[in-house]
Design an enzyme around this catalytic site. Sequence first.
Site, short mmCIF file in Angstrom:
data_model
loop_
_atom_site.label_atom_id
_atom_site.label_comp_id
_atom_site.label_asym_id
_atom_site.label_seq_id
_atom_site.Cartn_x
_atom_site.Cartn_y
_atom_site.Cartn_z
N GLY A 1 0.77 -1.23 0.00
CA GLY A 1 0.00 0.00 0.00
C GLY A 1 0.81 1.29 0.00
O GLY A 1 0.30 2.34 0.40
N SER A 2 2.04 1.24 -0.51
CA SER A 2 2.81 2.49 -0.50
C SER A 2 2.22 3.50 -1.49
O SER A 2 2.24 4.71 -1.24
CB SER A 2 4.29 2.25 -0.77
OG SER A 2 4.49 1.80 -2.09
N ASN A 3 1.67 3.01 -2.59
CA ASN A 3 1.00 3.94 -3.51
C ASN A 3 -0.28 4.49 -2.89
O ASN A 3 -0.57 5.69 -3.02
CB ASN A 3 0.66 3.24 -4.83
CG ASN A 3 1.83 3.25 -5.78
OD1 ASN A 3 2.17 4.28 -6.35
ND2 ASN A 3 2.47 2.10 -5.93
N LEU B 1 -4.26 -7.08 -7.20
CA LEU B 1 -3.80 -8.27 -7.91
C LEU B 1 -4.90 -9.18 -8.43
O LEU B 1 -4.62 -10.29 -8.87
CB LEU B 1 -2.84 -9.07 -7.01
CG LEU B 1 -1.55 -8.31 -6.64
CD1 LEU B 1 -0.64 -9.17 -5.79
CD2 LEU B 1 -0.82 -7.83 -7.89
N ILE C 1 -9.94 -7.28 -12.75
CA ILE C 1 -11.19 -6.55 -12.55
C ILE C 1 -12.28 -7.21 -13.40
O ILE C 1 -12.10 -7.39 -14.60
CB ILE C 1 -11.02 -5.06 -12.98
CG1 ILE C 1 -9.90 -4.39 -12.17
CG2 ILE C 1 -12.32 -4.28 -12.84
CD1 ILE C 1 -10.15 -4.29 -10.69
N HIS D 1 1.19 0.77 -13.72
CA HIS D 1 2.00 -0.42 -14.02
C HIS D 1 3.48 -0.02 -13.87
O HIS D 1 3.89 1.01 -14.40
CB HIS D 1 1.71 -0.89 -15.45
CG HIS D 1 2.41 -2.17 -15.76
ND1 HIS D 1 1.94 -3.40 -15.35
CD2 HIS D 1 3.57 -2.42 -16.41
CE1 HIS D 1 2.78 -4.34 -15.73
NE2 HIS D 1 3.78 -3.77 -16.37
N ASP E 1 -3.39 -4.52 -19.05
CA ASP E 1 -2.37 -3.51 -19.39
C ASP E 1 -2.54 -2.92 -20.79
O ASP E 1 -1.56 -2.57 -21.45
CB ASP E 1 -0.96 -4.10 -19.26
CG ASP E 1 -0.68 -4.55 -17.83
OD1 ASP E 1 -1.17 -3.91 -16.89
OD2 ASP E 1 0.05 -5.55 -17.66
N GLU F 1 6.36 6.16 -9.12
CA GLU F 1 4.94 5.86 -8.88
C GLU F 1 4.36 6.84 -7.88
O GLU F 1 3.31 7.44 -8.09
CB GLU F 1 4.77 4.43 -8.37
CG GLU F 1 5.21 3.38 -9.37
CD GLU F 1 4.90 1.97 -8.90
OE1 GLU F 1 3.81 1.73 -8.38
OE2 GLU F 1 5.77 1.09 -9.05
C1 GRF Z 1 3.56 -1.19 -7.40
O1 GRF Z 1 4.80 -1.38 -7.99
C2 GRF Z 1 2.49 -1.05 -8.45
O2 GRF Z 1 2.90 -0.42 -9.61
C3 GRF Z 1 2.19 -2.48 -8.76
O3 GRF Z 1 2.26 -3.13 -7.52
C4 GRF Z 1 3.12 -2.42 -6.64
C5 GRF Z 1 2.32 -2.09 -5.43
O4 GRF Z 1 3.09 -1.51 -4.42
N1 GRF Z 1 1.00 -2.59 -9.54
P1 GRF Z 1 2.38 -0.84 -3.18
O5 GRF Z 1 1.43 -1.87 -2.58
O6 GRF Z 1 1.67 0.38 -3.65
O7 GRF Z 1 3.50 -0.53 -2.22
#
Ligand code: GRF
Length: 192
Positions: A17-19, A88, A91, A107, A148, A177
Site C-alpha cells: 500500500g505504499s501507492n 492483484l 477486474i 504499471h 495492461d 509511482e
Molecule cells: C507497485 O509497484 C504497483 O505499480 C504495482 O504493484 C506495486 C504495489 O506496491 N502494480 P504498493 O502496494 O503500492 O506498495
Amino acid sequence: METEVQKKVVIFASGAGSNAKAIIEYFKGHNNIEISLVVTNRKEAKVLDIAKDNKIYTLYISKSEWEQKEKVLEILASYDLIALAGFLLKIPDYLIEVFRNRIINIHPALLPKFGGKGMYGMNVHRAVKEAGELESGITIHLVDEVYDNGLHLKQAKVTLSREDDANKISKKVLALEHEFFPKIIEQYLSKL
Ligand code: GRF
C-alpha cells in the site's frame, strides 16, 4: 458562494500500500477530491493499516463476492473513480463496463513492454533486469478488458545502471509511482 462538486475516489489494493499511502497523503484536505474507501481482496494486506491510520473506510471483498455483480455495483455506485494501486485480482468485466474510463491503473514498467498476465510486482522488475534494459519507468493507464491495454495517461522513465538488481529497479520505479500517480489522478478527475 458556489461549492465545488466533491469527487470520490476508491482505491483498490492488495499489498503493502505504499501507492495508496502516497495518494491518501496527497489528497488530504484537497478541496474537491476525497479518498473515501480502500477496497482489498486480501484480509491481511498492509494497506488496510494505512487506511485505518488515516481514518479511511476499508472493505474486504473475497474472491467469490466479486462475482456478486449487483452487490459490488451497489457498494461502488457513489464513487467517481477507481484507482488500482497494486491490486492483484483481474477486474471483472461488468465493473469495467459500468466504470468505463473511470478505472486507472499504475504499471511499474514502460508498457507495452513487460506487461500482460503474470507481469506484476517483482516479476516485472526481474524481467526488466533479465532483458538488460537501461531504462524502466511507469505507465499510468485506463483499464479495459485486456490486461495492461488501456489508454496511457502518463509514462515516466528512470535510467538504470548495469549494477541495478531487480530490487534496486523496483525502488527507483516506486519513487516515480509515488510522485506521479496522485498528480495524474487529480489531472484526470479535473476532466471528468
Ligand atoms: C507497485 O509497484 C504497483 O505499480 C504495482 O504493484 C506495486 C504495489 O506496491 N502494480 P504498493 O502496494 O503500492 O506498495
